[in-house]
Scaffold this motif. Structure first.
Motif, PDB file in Angstrom:
ATOM      1  N   VAL A 281       0.844  -1.205   0.000  1.00  0.00           N
ATOM      2  CA  VAL A 281       0.000   0.000   0.000  1.00  0.00           C
ATOM      3  C   VAL A 281       0.872   1.245   0.000  1.00  0.00           C
ATOM      4  CG1 VAL A 281      -1.804   1.267   1.223  1.00  0.00           C
ATOM      5  CG2 VAL A 281      -1.841  -1.229   1.185  1.00  0.00           C
ATOM      6  N   ASN A 282       1.986   1.183   0.679  1.00  0.00           N
ATOM      7  CA  ASN A 282       2.931   2.300   0.718  1.00  0.00           C
ATOM      8  C   ASN A 282       3.367   2.686  -0.694  1.00  0.00           C
ATOM      9  OD1 ASN A 282       4.787   4.184   1.921  1.00  0.00           O
ATOM     10  ND2 ASN A 282       6.412   2.698   1.581  1.00  0.00           N
ATOM     11  N   ARG A 283       3.663   1.690  -1.530  1.00  0.00           N
ATOM     12  CA  ARG A 283       4.078   1.972  -2.904  1.00  0.00           C
ATOM     13  C   ARG A 283       2.931   2.591  -3.701  1.00  0.00           C
ATOM     14  NH1 ARG A 283       9.115  -0.260  -4.245  1.00  0.00           N
ATOM     15  NH2 ARG A 283       8.715   0.371  -6.401  1.00  0.00           N
ATOM     16  N   LEU A 284       1.720   2.098  -3.494  1.00  0.00           N
ATOM     17  CA  LEU A 284       0.573   2.668  -4.202  1.00  0.00           C
ATOM     18  C   LEU A 284       0.327   4.110  -3.777  1.00  0.00           C
ATOM     19  CD1 LEU A 284      -1.851  -0.396  -4.028  1.00  0.00           C
ATOM     20  CD2 LEU A 284      -0.775   0.536  -6.087  1.00  0.00           C
ATOM     21  N   VAL A 285       0.434   4.369  -2.491  1.00  0.00           N
ATOM     22  CA  VAL A 285       0.185   5.711  -1.962  1.00  0.00           C
ATOM     23  C   VAL A 285       1.242   6.691  -2.444  1.00  0.00           C
ATOM     24  CG1 VAL A 285       0.324   7.048   0.177  1.00  0.00           C
ATOM     25  CG2 VAL A 285      -1.169   5.059   0.055  1.00  0.00           C
ATOM     26  N   LYS A 286       2.503   6.300  -2.393  1.00  0.00           N
ATOM     27  CA  LYS A 286       3.581   7.230  -2.738  1.00  0.00           C
ATOM     28  C   LYS A 286       3.654   7.536  -4.227  1.00  0.00           C
ATOM     29  CE  LYS A 286       6.666   6.516   1.167  1.00  0.00           C
ATOM     30  NZ  LYS A 286       8.007   6.093   1.612  1.00  0.00           N
ATOM     31  N   THR A 287       3.035   6.710  -5.044  1.00  0.00           N
ATOM     32  CA  THR A 287       3.066   6.965  -6.489  1.00  0.00           C
ATOM     33  C   THR A 287       1.711   7.445  -7.013  1.00  0.00           C
ATOM     34  OG1 THR A 287       2.639   4.599  -6.854  1.00  0.00           O
ATOM     35  CG2 THR A 287       4.933   5.339  -6.959  1.00  0.00           C
ATOM     36  N   ALA A 288       0.739   7.609  -6.143  1.00  0.00           N
ATOM     37  CA  ALA A 288      -0.563   8.118  -6.574  1.00  0.00           C
ATOM     38  C   ALA A 288      -0.431   9.574  -7.010  1.00  0.00           C
ATOM     39  CB  ALA A 288      -1.578   7.994  -5.429  1.00  0.00           C
ATOM     40  N   ALA A 289      -1.381  10.044  -7.805  1.00  0.00           N
ATOM     41  CA  ALA A 289      -1.311  11.408  -8.336  1.00  0.00           C
ATOM     42  C   ALA A 289      -2.690  12.044  -8.366  1.00  0.00           C
ATOM     43  CB  ALA A 289      -0.705  11.402  -9.738  1.00  0.00           C
ATOM     44  N   LEU A 290      -2.705  13.344  -8.551  1.00  0.00           N
ATOM     45  CA  LEU A 290      -3.939  14.118  -8.615  1.00  0.00           C
ATOM     46  C   LEU A 290      -4.041  14.851  -9.949  1.00  0.00           C
ATOM     47  CD1 LEU A 290      -3.831  15.801  -5.090  1.00  0.00           C
ATOM     48  CD2 LEU A 290      -5.287  13.888  -5.774  1.00  0.00           C
ATOM     49  N   PRO A 291      -5.248  15.138 -10.405  1.00  0.00           N
ATOM     50  CA  PRO A 291      -5.394  16.013 -11.574  1.00  0.00           C
ATOM     51  C   PRO A 291      -4.828  17.390 -11.248  1.00  0.00           C
ATOM     52  CG  PRO A 291      -7.455  14.908 -11.060  1.00  0.00           C
ATOM     53  CD  PRO A 291      -6.549  14.668  -9.905  1.00  0.00           C
ATOM     54  N   LYS A 292      -4.443  18.118 -12.273  1.00  0.00           N
ATOM     55  CA  LYS A 292      -3.810  19.421 -12.073  1.00  0.00           C
ATOM     56  C   LYS A 292      -4.662  20.356 -11.222  1.00  0.00           C
ATOM     57  CE  LYS A 292      -1.960  23.405 -14.584  1.00  0.00           C
ATOM     58  NZ  LYS A 292      -0.796  23.530 -13.709  1.00  0.00           N
ATOM     59  N   SER A 293      -5.976  20.334 -11.450  1.00  0.00           N
ATOM     60  CA  SER A 293      -6.845  21.255 -10.720  1.00  0.00           C
ATOM     61  C   SER A 293      -6.888  20.965  -9.222  1.00  0.00           C
ATOM     62  CB  SER A 293      -8.272  21.191 -11.274  1.00  0.00           C
ATOM     63  OG  SER A 293      -8.821  19.908 -11.055  1.00  0.00           O
ATOM     64  N   GLU A 294      -6.469  19.773  -8.830  1.00  0.00           N
ATOM     65  CA  GLU A 294      -6.533  19.390  -7.424  1.00  0.00           C
ATOM     66  C   GLU A 294      -5.169  19.412  -6.748  1.00  0.00           C
ATOM     67  OE1 GLU A 294      -9.311  19.102  -6.030  1.00  0.00           O
ATOM     68  OE2 GLU A 294     -10.665  18.856  -7.724  1.00  0.00           O
ATOM     69  N   GLU A 295      -4.134  19.730  -7.483  1.00  0.00           N
ATOM     70  CA  GLU A 295      -2.806  19.736  -6.887  1.00  0.00           C
ATOM     71  C   GLU A 295      -2.716  20.774  -5.776  1.00  0.00           C
ATOM     72  OE1 GLU A 295      -0.151  20.327 -10.117  1.00  0.00           O
ATOM     73  OE2 GLU A 295      -0.380  18.304 -10.887  1.00  0.00           O
ATOM     74  N   GLY A 296      -1.993  20.425  -4.742  1.00  0.00           N
ATOM     75  CA  GLY A 296      -1.820  21.342  -3.638  1.00  0.00           C
ATOM     76  C   GLY A 296      -2.829  21.156  -2.517  1.00  0.00           C
ATOM     77  N   ILE A 297      -3.822  20.301  -2.719  1.00  0.00           N
ATOM     78  CA  ILE A 297      -4.787  20.084  -1.655  1.00  0.00           C
ATOM     79  C   ILE A 297      -4.149  19.272  -0.538  1.00  0.00           C
ATOM     80  CG2 ILE A 297      -6.749  20.168  -3.220  1.00  0.00           C
ATOM     81  CD1 ILE A 297      -6.936  17.163  -3.103  1.00  0.00           C
ATOM     82  N   HIS A 298      -4.703  19.387   0.643  1.00  0.00           N
ATOM     83  CA  HIS A 298      -4.192  18.664   1.802  1.00  0.00           C
ATOM     84  C   HIS A 298      -4.415  17.169   1.610  1.00  0.00           C
ATOM     85  CE1 HIS A 298      -3.184  18.156   6.097  1.00  0.00           C
ATOM     86  NE2 HIS A 298      -4.142  17.227   6.089  1.00  0.00           N
ATOM     87  N   LEU A 299      -3.391  16.383   1.827  1.00  0.00           N
ATOM     88  CA  LEU A 299      -3.481  14.934   1.660  1.00  0.00           C
ATOM     89  C   LEU A 299      -3.326  14.225   3.001  1.00  0.00           C
ATOM     90  CD1 LEU A 299      -1.317  14.557  -1.554  1.00  0.00           C
ATOM     91  CD2 LEU A 299      -3.799  14.497  -1.390  1.00  0.00           C
ATOM     92  N   PRO A 300      -4.077  13.163   3.240  1.00  0.00           N
ATOM     93  CA  PRO A 300      -5.068  12.585   2.337  1.00  0.00           C
ATOM     94  C   PRO A 300      -6.337  13.424   2.245  1.00  0.00           C
ATOM     95  CG  PRO A 300      -5.093  11.419   4.422  1.00  0.00           C
ATOM     96  CD  PRO A 300      -3.947  12.382   4.493  1.00  0.00           C
ATOM     97  N   ASP A 301      -6.870  13.494   1.045  1.00  0.00           N
ATOM     98  CA  ASP A 301      -8.092  14.248   0.785  1.00  0.00           C
ATOM     99  C   ASP A 301      -9.300  13.346   1.009  1.00  0.00           C
ATOM    100  OD1 ASP A 301      -9.682  16.458  -0.451  1.00  0.00           O
ATOM    101  OD2 ASP A 301     -10.022  14.927  -1.995  1.00  0.00           O
TER     102      ASP A 301
END
Length: 453
Positions: A281-301
């Protein structure tokens, strides 16, 4: 929400409807594969050069599975039906379990396996665990037993595209049993558009999954909540059916996104067999991504969790293994009475209830040693801070979960250049914004207008 209402929301658009007009089977199958947009979005061809899920068994606790479907034949184990006690690979009516199995381990058919549905982990095996349809108020009867069966049959991933209305003590004990046996449990967040995930998805040790469309926008009916961990494709998803007359169908739902996360986990468990479930799960989480419009939001969202999975990056990035549990919050040991051969009241519970006249010599020595370790750590930290000035704390600062370098709230894998910096969803050639030099580029950039939820 009861088990009679699964997480998948069927759209009613049946891909196989073309048969009504006499379409040739080959043409239908070709269209079926073309309709599998997540494979293109993930760049499955590059993924399968790294892993196909071989050697991994994924339990699908759901309706029984039609194991003779041409896209699944050979990949489905007999399993067990908790409906009649027989096999669970002979379903011929209910489609949900077959659909989930095909998204995980479908292998297609025809010349070069180019037709029909291909799963993300086409060489994984499916262990079907058929569960009965039961009425409201008792719709958890058996969940714990089904989970234990899957664990004892050596499944290393359990797909739960179902939404129990509540969990019993037996259910929670079974989840703790799965965690103890290092089995990764994945569940959908729910299809009600609510600001809370299902009780199952919210449980410690479970990976809660939301659904997104091909632009990376969250599906309007995908439940959200603080326990959300990952997001995956769940809109306009083509999968196999159990019905012979309609071999494929189209649907929306967090059931489908859950199956894709389970498949990604199978790929990783095949390539990295020494990693724990939490490290996967660590590998999945660390390589997950967001659409450009959502970048910068507090994670986990609450909607995306840590982002949309990118299986190719999870398979190929240089990521330290990290702590055993990774981002997973493990079930408490005292909530799993009877798990792993420990009966209620034994072990830790019994020890905590023992009466004594004071600390023994061993306890005193242990406390003293602990104090020395703490003092040593403090000294090291102080020295490093003086030496490095204003350097931040290790592991990426507060919010990390033990793995070196984890920084979920900092720029990095969530704000990568490339497809996330485009001005529109179709800026790159092809409808899925693939870049030949950057496989695994889902999610594509969103539309110019910020997506709603």
């Amino acid at each position: 929400m009861s088990f009679t209402r699964t997480l998948r929301a069927v759209s009613g658009a049946v891909v196989a409807g073309a048969l009504l007009f006499g379409a040739a089977p080959n043409a239908l199958a070709d269209q079926t594969r073309d309709d599998q947009w997540p494979l293109k979005a993930f760049d499955a061809a590059s993924i399968w050069k790294e892993s196909t899920g071989k050697g991994v068994t994924v339990a699908v606790i759901d309706d029984p599975v039609y194991g003779d479907h041409p896209d699944l034949k050979g990949n489905v184990l007999p399993g067990k039906s908790f409906i009649d006690g027989g096999r669970a690979d002979r379903e011929s009516g209910k489609n949900h379990g077959t659909g989930m199995a095909s998204l995980i381990a479908g292998h297609g058919h025809g010349a070069g396996k180019a037709d029909g549905v291909m799963g993300l982990a086409p060489d994984a095996k499916i262990l079907p665990v058929g569960r009965p349809e039961v009425g409201a108020g008792v719709d958890n009867s058996g969940l714990g037993e089904w989970i234990r069966y899957a664990v004892d049959q050596h499944a290393s991933v359990i797909n739960l595209s179902i939404a129990p209305a509540f969990l019993t003590d037996s259910d929670r004990e079974a989840l703790a049993y799965a965690a103890k046996k290092d089995v990764l449990v994945v569940a959908g967040s729910g299809n009600d558009g609510e600001d809370k995930v299902t009780p199952l998805a919210a449980s410690p040790g479970v990976v809660a999954v939301g659904a997104a469309d091909k632009t990376g926008k969250i599906w309007a009916k995908s439940n959200s909540g603080s326990q959300m961990m990952l997001t995956a494709p769940g809109v306009e998803i083509t999968s196999a059916s159990a019905s012979g007359s309609d071999p494929y169908h189209l649907a929306d739902g967090t059931s489908d996104s859950t199956a894709y996360v389970s498949a990604a986990a199978a790929l990783l468990r095949s390539k990295f067999p020494d990693l724990t479930a939490g490290q996967i799960v660590n590998r999945l989480v660390k390589t997950a991504a967001l659409p450009k419009s959502e970048e910068g939001i507090h994670l986990p969202d609450a909607h995306y969790g840590f982002g949309i999975i990118r299986p190719y990056s999870a398979l190929t990035k240089d990521i330290p293994a990290g702590s055993k549990n990774g981002p997973l919050k493990m079930p408490k040991a005292d909530s799993s009475a009877g798990v792993g051969g420990t009966s209620a009241g034994s072990g830790g519970q019994q020890a905590s209830g023992e009466k004594g006249e004071g600390l023994g010599t061993g306890a005193i020595v242990g406390i003293a040693a602990g104090v020395l370790v703490v003092v040593a750590v403090i000294v090291i930290v102080v020295v490093r801070q003086k030496k490095n000035g204003r350097n931040g704390p290790p592991n990426g600062g507060p919010g990390g979960f033990g793995g070196p370098g984890f920084a979920p709230q900092q720029p990095g894998p969530y704000q990568q250049p490339g497809p996330y910096q485009q001005s529109g969803p179709y800026a790159q050639p092809g409808p899925y914004q693939q870049q030949p030099s950057a496989p695994g580029s889902y999610p594509p950039a969103p539309p110019t207008q910020p997506p709603g939820r």
